[in-house]
Design a protein around this motif. Structure first.
Motif, PDB file in Angstrom:
ATOM      1  N   VAL A  95       0.289 -26.687 -12.736  1.00 52.47           N
ATOM      2  CA  VAL A  95       1.408 -27.355 -11.695  1.00 52.47           C
ATOM      3  C   VAL A  95       2.104 -26.907 -10.985  1.00 52.47           C
ATOM      4  O   VAL A  95       1.846 -26.263  -9.731  1.00 52.47           O
ATOM      5  CB  VAL A  95       1.840 -28.434 -12.219  1.00 52.47           C
ATOM      6  CG1 VAL A  95       2.491 -29.091 -10.856  1.00 52.47           C
ATOM      7  CG2 VAL A  95       0.919 -29.936 -12.921  1.00 52.47           C
ATOM      8  N   ILE A  96       2.766 -25.727 -11.810  1.00 50.99           N
ATOM      9  CA  ILE A  96       3.795 -24.718 -11.010  1.00 50.99           C
ATOM     10  C   ILE A  96       2.785 -24.150 -10.345  1.00 50.99           C
ATOM     11  O   ILE A  96       3.052 -23.075  -9.186  1.00 50.99           O
ATOM     12  CB  ILE A  96       4.266 -24.418 -11.958  1.00 50.99           C
ATOM     13  CG1 ILE A  96       5.769 -25.094 -12.370  1.00 50.99           C
ATOM     14  CG2 ILE A  96       5.356 -22.743 -11.804  1.00 50.99           C
ATOM     15  CD1 ILE A  96       6.298 -24.730 -14.008  1.00 50.99           C
ATOM     16  N   ARG A  97       1.833 -23.565 -10.990  1.00 48.74           N
ATOM     17  CA  ARG A  97       0.984 -22.417 -10.022  1.00 48.74           C
ATOM     18  C   ARG A  97       0.127 -22.413  -8.851  1.00 48.74           C
ATOM     19  O   ARG A  97       0.342 -21.371  -7.742  1.00 48.74           O
ATOM     20  CB  ARG A  97       0.211 -21.316 -11.604  1.00 48.74           C
ATOM     21  CG  ARG A  97      -0.046 -20.656 -12.120  1.00 48.74           C
ATOM     22  CD  ARG A  97      -0.551 -20.063 -13.205  1.00 48.74           C
ATOM     23  NE  ARG A  97      -1.341 -19.266 -12.238  1.00 48.74           N
ATOM     24  CZ  ARG A  97      -1.070 -18.092 -12.036  1.00 48.74           C
ATOM     25  NH1 ARG A  97      -0.075 -17.326 -12.498  1.00 48.74           N
ATOM     26  NH2 ARG A  97      -1.733 -17.312 -10.676  1.00 48.74           N
ATOM     27  N   THR A  98      -0.074 -23.853  -9.148  1.00 47.69           N
ATOM     28  CA  THR A  98      -0.589 -24.792  -7.981  1.00 47.69           C
ATOM     29  C   THR A  98      -0.017 -24.683  -6.774  1.00 47.69           C
ATOM     30  O   THR A  98       0.332 -24.913  -5.120  1.00 47.69           O
ATOM     31  CB  THR A  98      -1.504 -25.710  -8.841  1.00 47.69           C
ATOM     32  OG1 THR A  98      -2.295 -25.178  -9.904  1.00 47.69           O
ATOM     33  CG2 THR A  98      -2.013 -26.459  -6.431  1.00 47.69           C
ATOM     34  N   CYS A  99       0.670 -25.323  -7.260  1.00 48.97           N
ATOM     35  CA  CYS A  99       2.630 -25.769  -5.979  1.00 48.97           C
ATOM     36  C   CYS A  99       3.967 -24.749  -5.624  1.00 48.97           C
ATOM     37  O   CYS A  99       4.434 -25.151  -4.310  1.00 48.97           O
ATOM     38  CB  CYS A  99       3.293 -26.928  -6.585  1.00 48.97           C
ATOM     39  SG  CYS A  99       2.496 -28.107  -7.468  1.00 48.97           S
TER      40      CYS A  99
END
Length: 127
Positions: A93-97
């Motif tokens: 999620v962090i990598r995507t956001c």
């Protein structure tokens, strides 16, 4: 000739944990980051739901603290497979956001770790 100065949008910065107002460190960091750009709350569950609904907006940077605490079972102090799965999902999620990611490592391993798990957790956190 166009002499207009280009305007630069302020950085959008997310911070986790976003609601830990009892910790002086997190409050100081939020105050410092707010001088660099627009500070936003970051809640994993709501961001994951947003991604599932097609909301792929990104922040310029995210600062994440104490995420390694998810690796352990708080009752036993041992490495948790569920916790590892949660950590992997949160990392995705962090990598995507976020365009840039800053993981702050405060400890060699989570405080609640048992003595038997400490060595393995130390290697995992360092990786």
């Amino acid at each position: 000739m166009n002499t207009a100065t280009p305007t630069i949008a302020p950085l959008s910065i997310a911070y986790f944990p976003s609601d830990d107002s009892s910790n002086a460190y997190t409050q100081s960091m939020r105050d410092i980051l707010a001088t660099l750009g627009s500070l936003q709350r970051f809640e994993f569950r709501s961001r994951l739901l947003g991604l599932l609904k097609g909301d792929f907006r990104r922040v310029d940077a995210i600062v994440v603290n104490w995420i390694d605490n998810d690796l352990i079972n708080n009752r036993s102090g041992r490495l948790s497979l569920w916790g590892m799965s949660k950590l992997m999902l949160k990392t995705l999620v962090i990598r995507t956001c976020a365009r840039r990611r800053i993981f702050v490592r405060h400890n060699l391993y989570p405080h609640a770790a048992s003595v038997r798990s400490a060595s393995l957790l130390r290697r995992l956190v360092a990786a």
